[in-house]
Write an enzyme that holds these catalytic residues in place. Sequence first.
Site, short mmCIF file in Angstrom:
data_model
loop_
_atom_site.label_atom_id
_atom_site.label_comp_id
_atom_site.label_asym_id
_atom_site.label_seq_id
_atom_site.Cartn_x
_atom_site.Cartn_y
_atom_site.Cartn_z
N LYS A 126 0.85 -1.19 0.00
CA LYS A 126 0.00 0.00 0.00
C LYS A 126 0.88 1.24 0.00
CE LYS A 126 -3.90 -1.74 2.78
NZ LYS A 126 -5.01 -1.57 1.83
N ARG A 130 -10.05 -11.59 2.47
CA ARG A 130 -10.89 -12.67 1.94
C ARG A 130 -10.16 -14.01 2.00
NH1 ARG A 130 -11.50 -9.44 -3.57
NH2 ARG A 130 -11.22 -7.76 -2.07
N1 BES Z 1 -7.87 -3.75 4.59
C1 BES Z 1 -8.16 -3.40 3.25
C2 BES Z 1 -9.50 -2.68 3.10
C3 BES Z 1 -9.60 -1.34 3.76
C4 BES Z 1 -9.36 -0.19 3.04
C5 BES Z 1 -9.99 -1.23 5.07
C6 BES Z 1 -9.48 1.04 3.63
C7 BES Z 1 -10.12 0.01 5.66
C8 BES Z 1 -9.86 1.14 4.94
C9 BES Z 1 -8.19 -4.64 2.36
O1 BES Z 1 -7.38 -5.67 2.76
C10 BES Z 1 -7.74 -4.20 1.01
O2 BES Z 1 -6.66 -3.71 0.91
N2 BES Z 1 -8.61 -4.36 0.01
C11 BES Z 1 -8.29 -3.95 -1.32
C12 BES Z 1 -8.85 -5.00 -2.26
C13 BES Z 1 -8.37 -4.84 -3.68
C14 BES Z 1 -6.88 -5.07 -3.76
C15 BES Z 1 -9.11 -5.83 -4.54
C16 BES Z 1 -8.93 -2.59 -1.56
O3 BES Z 1 -10.02 -2.34 -1.03
O4 BES Z 1 -8.32 -1.78 -2.24
ZN ZN Z 2 -5.35 -5.44 2.11
#
Ligand code: BES
Ligand code: ZN
Length: 478
Positions: A256, A330
Amino acid sequence: MKITLHDGPLAELDTDALAWPLTGGPALSETTEQQINALRNEGEVRGKPSELTIVHQPAGLNARRLMLLGVGETLGEPQAFRMAAQAVRAAQSRGYKHLTVAIPNADLARAVVEGCAYGGYEPPQYKSDAQPAALEKVTVSTTRGEEAALKSGRITGEAVNLARKLVDTPANDLGPEEFAELAASEGRAAGLEVEVLDEPALNKLGAGSLLSVSRGSVRPPRLVRLAWAPANAEGEDHLFLVGKGVTFDTGGLSLKPAGSMEKMKYDMAGAATMLGAITALARLEAPRRVSCLLGLVENMPSGSATRPGDIVRAMNGKTIEVVNTDAEGRLVLADALTHAVNLGATHLIDAATLTGAVSVALGAVNVGLMANNEALGHHLVATGRGIGENFWPLPMNEEYLDAMKGDLSDLRNAGANRQAGTITAAKFLEQFVNDTPWAHLDIAGTANLDKVVPHAPKGASGIAVRTLVRAVEAWPVR
Ligand code: BES
Ligand code: ZN
Ligand code: ZN
């Protein structure tokens, strides 16, 4: 902070402040009401939601201050909860020692007690100059002594605060092992059966999906099972509460950017929510079988981390291409849900900070709810509405699954684009529940508050704990 009940007349109460709702408040003496009406006539108070006015040395009251709280047009449980929490926070910030909250009838007592406990939340303390909270006592003044509501309100409010405390604790102090230890001790203290599975045990179970996430971290994973099986359980239903507990989400090798990573200590909010809910249910001695599974991992990049393109095998035998290591929640839930099904779950509810997309769609106002069973979804929506927690159903058409089908594998863990990201994530999870009635709560937009609100500080909101507790109390689902 001690919460007690009082059912005598309000005028004689010796208290630093008497909190009183401007809509639906209990009767006060004529002189007090005259003073309030004068303020209304001058437009000084309007009674809008979260409006707060403090009158010093109020007429006709022994209380040193009258705290007038706007609640809008009606005083129901949602308003009563927020009003109480706001009053407690206002009393804390002003250094009052004894606050009294006045409500018109005992039906609101539980929500008010929950609100008082919620307002009294003390976040984990890391400041060098921390001061102890001044507020010692909160009295809830109602028409009759409602001891049951005091007890259930206190237990539920404290469970919400337990979840908040875990969410607010930084990841250097709360990894999978620390979380598991805390869940075990809280679980035992509440009277739950506890089992903690470590990495070798998870290997044996074939949890290749969950383990693919923890592989990059020096901190080993844990899967915690908590069970409440009272002798007086009504019916054969066995609900499993499953929580995403990513104690920190860097994104893994699909790293990230700094701005998106900053808050990722709250990526274990789903697990904290479910721990809060099941400890409350045990303390309330709910006459239902309920279990809880917490999937605890840290998602880190390293030489041992899962690579994009790696194909892993989940506990149910399905193969998954990990195209994006940041779609890790997931992967954790996939195996936790399979394990729940294998252990005999008749109903499943999971909570997870699963997608950034849910806050694009619903902001911080609604939890995204996806289900394979309309009755279960509706039960949660309706229960939440009654107490002021909002859940909004999203569609689950079969077509949404297409994005999650793999080229070489059964599934891929992320779609090729960002379309309907919250729903495609849920369709992925659905592949692991068989036909068990299941509801998925995406709390990524609601579990953490980016700014202070009148009833809560920045940080963990504790969303969904209260709804889950009441949803189980109001079981069965039809
Ligand atoms: N933990 C994140 C989701 C999240 C984002 C929680 C912002 C709280 C605040 C999750 O693991 C994630 O990174 N999801 C990705 C999925 C994508 C790569 C398909 C996302 O939401 O960008
Ligand atoms: Zn994530
Ligand atoms: Zn995550």
